[in-house]
Motif scaffolding. Structure first.
Motif, PDB file in Angstrom:
ATOM      1  N   THR A 146      72.839  24.172 -47.970  1.00 34.67           N
ATOM      2  CA  THR A 146      72.907  24.956 -46.723  1.00 34.67           C
ATOM      3  C   THR A 146      74.258  25.655 -46.616  1.00 34.67           C
ATOM      4  OG1 THR A 146      71.553  23.246 -45.712  1.00 34.67           O
ATOM      5  CG2 THR A 146      72.622  24.785 -44.214  1.00 34.67           C
ATOM      6  N   GLU A 200      75.341  21.349 -33.065  1.00 34.52           N
ATOM      7  CA  GLU A 200      74.376  20.994 -34.110  1.00 34.52           C
ATOM      8  C   GLU A 200      73.420  22.169 -34.287  1.00 34.52           C
ATOM      9  OE1 GLU A 200      72.665  17.115 -33.653  1.00 34.52           O
ATOM     10  OE2 GLU A 200      71.130  17.578 -35.147  1.00 34.52           O
ATOM     11  N   LEU A 201      73.491  22.826 -35.423  1.00 30.71           N
ATOM     12  CA  LEU A 201      72.638  23.998 -35.648  1.00 30.71           C
ATOM     13  C   LEU A 201      71.258  23.581 -36.132  1.00 30.71           C
ATOM     14  CD1 LEU A 201      75.098  26.500 -37.363  1.00 30.71           C
ATOM     15  CD2 LEU A 201      74.757  26.040 -34.952  1.00 30.71           C
ATOM     16  N   SER A 202      71.248  22.567 -36.999  1.00 31.62           N
ATOM     17  CA  SER A 202      69.987  21.979 -37.447  1.00 31.62           C
ATOM     18  C   SER A 202      70.339  20.584 -37.933  1.00 31.62           C
ATOM     19  CB  SER A 202      69.364  22.807 -38.577  1.00 31.62           C
ATOM     20  OG  SER A 202      70.259  22.832 -39.671  1.00 31.62           O
ATOM     21  N   ASP A 203      69.344  19.855 -38.377  1.00 30.78           N
ATOM     22  CA  ASP A 203      69.590  18.477 -38.782  1.00 30.78           C
ATOM     23  C   ASP A 203      70.728  18.423 -39.809  1.00 30.78           C
ATOM     24  OD1 ASP A 203      69.167  15.816 -38.791  1.00 30.78           O
ATOM     25  OD2 ASP A 203      67.719  15.885 -40.443  1.00 30.78           O
ATOM     26  N   HIS A 231      73.472  19.853 -39.935  1.00 32.76           N
ATOM     27  CA  HIS A 231      74.278  21.066 -40.100  1.00 32.76           C
ATOM     28  C   HIS A 231      75.014  21.351 -38.781  1.00 32.76           C
ATOM     29  CE1 HIS A 231      74.510  25.631 -41.179  1.00 32.76           C
ATOM     30  NE2 HIS A 231      75.674  25.032 -41.299  1.00 32.76           N
TER      31      HIS A 231
END
Ligand code: ATP
Ligand code: SF4
Ligand code: MG
Length: 327
Positions: free
Chosen positions: A238, A304-307, A309
């Motif tokens: 990512t 938290e942008l995604s799990d 990340h």
């Protein structure tokens, strides 16, 4: 469950001229057997963050706040005696210059034997046998345990350091630029060795490096530091393929070639702020091509942008954007 869980770790150095805010509110997680690459320009606080975990800091440093949980135990309040037991046995560190870490007037084997015996109830004979087999595991002839540090090449000394670092079967190994002083071929061998040992022993690893290609090859996660903060963390793929923080983007763009050539970071226009007197707002704003007016006033929170990340940048904060009436 995390093997290592660091929350809000903050460390300062006291100088006559003021306080150096070297490590600010650092949080990270590491699972068993996982490798995390800690990257960022020089003086961003990587070494300070790593040394703060086990309080292996100079006298003018102070860990101001934060918690460090290792394998379900809070070690942030450990006494100096407890910390001495934790270092090597639970968290060990490989520094850049092995020559500085090894005692030049003692055979290297004796130094490893001593480390093993201090941290475990083993006889001298057993510790000597373990040292010989550690030498073999780092691909050095066991017969050389009696030699002194100056009798080894730079790459071999770094391998001796690795043997020493894993001698007590630590849960986490921190490599602080463990191969920077070596030539490219030896670098690759030493890193491969470290990687093999990590997998075999299921150790967690924090690898501090300026070399993004090494991170790409060996690490599961990346944490990007800037001006004492972790500004972005996430799975390696990512971070490399979809970096969110403008600083991460700039770092990746400045690196000559992630897949091939090994090198230090190229330059990013401007320079990091002085940690003695940080500017208000986002510490990257003076160099950020995407900076908005409010970036100069308010320090961004970690979002938290995604799990798994996370990123500390106003661009992703809807609330702040609304507050400042930016669409
Ligand atoms: P590099 O990539 O060059 O190793 P780093 O990211 O590891 O850099 P640190 O060594 O942690 O950075 O330093 C972070 C900040 O703390 C820097 O501004 C540095 O000047 C300062 N610093 C480090 N050690 C001390 C010290 N003993 N006293 C005062 N300031 C210090
Ligand atoms: Fe750039 Fe603003 Fe994000 Fe900082 S908060 S990185 S200045 S856009
Ligand atoms: Mg450093």
């Amino acid at each position: 469950m995390s093997l290592l869980e660091v929350t809000g770790l903050t460390t300062c150095y006291q100088l006559k001229g003021g306080t150096v805010h070297a490590c600010r509110n650092i949080s990270l997680r590491l699972k068993k057997g996982e490798a995390l690459g800690l990257v960022g320009e020089s003086a961003s606080g990587k070494t300070t963050a790593a040394l703060s975990l086990v309080k292996l800091l100079p006298d003018n440093a102070r860990v101001v706040s934060g918690s460090v949980w290792l394998d379900g135990r809070d070690i942030s309040g450990a006494t100096e005696d407890e910390l001495r037991r934790i270092r090597w046995k639970e968290i060990s560190i490989i520094f850049q210059g092995a020559m500085n870490a090894l005692n030049p007037v003692r055979p290297v084997g004796d130094q490893i034997v001593e480390a093993i015996r201090i941290h475990g109830k083993v006889s001298e004979k057993e510790a000597r046998e373990q040292t010989r087999s550690l030498f073999e595991s780092v691909e050095i002839d066991a017969g050389r345990v009696k030699e002194y540090p100056h009798e080894f090449s730079g790459g071999m000394r770094q391998r001796v350091m690795i043997a020493m670092a894993v001698a007590c079967n630590p849960k986490v190994v921190i490599g602080d630029e463990p191969t920077t002083a070596l030539d490219v071929m030896v670098q690759a061998q030493v890193l491969q060795l470290l990687e093999d040992l990590r997998r075999k022993r299921e150790m967690g690893m924090i690898l501090i490096t300026h070399d993004l290609s090494v991170v790409g090859e060996t690490c599961d996660q990346v944490a990007v530091m800037y001006a004492g903060r972790i500004v972005e963390t996430g799975p390696t793929e990512t971070i490399f393929l979809k970096p969110a923080h403008p600083y991460t983007m700039a770092l990746i763009a400045a690196f000559p070639n992630i897949e091939g050539e090994r090198n230090r970071f190229g330059s990013i226009a401007g320079s990091p702020p002085n940690l003695l007197c940080l500017p208000p707002g986002c510490s990257f704003h003076e160099r950020c091509a995407q900076a908005l007016p409010y970036c100069r006033e308010q320090e961004p929170e970690v979002l938290e942008l995604s799990d798994a990340h996370n990123c500390a940048c106003h661009l992703y904060n809807k609330q702040v954007n609304q507050q400042w009436k930016v669409s």
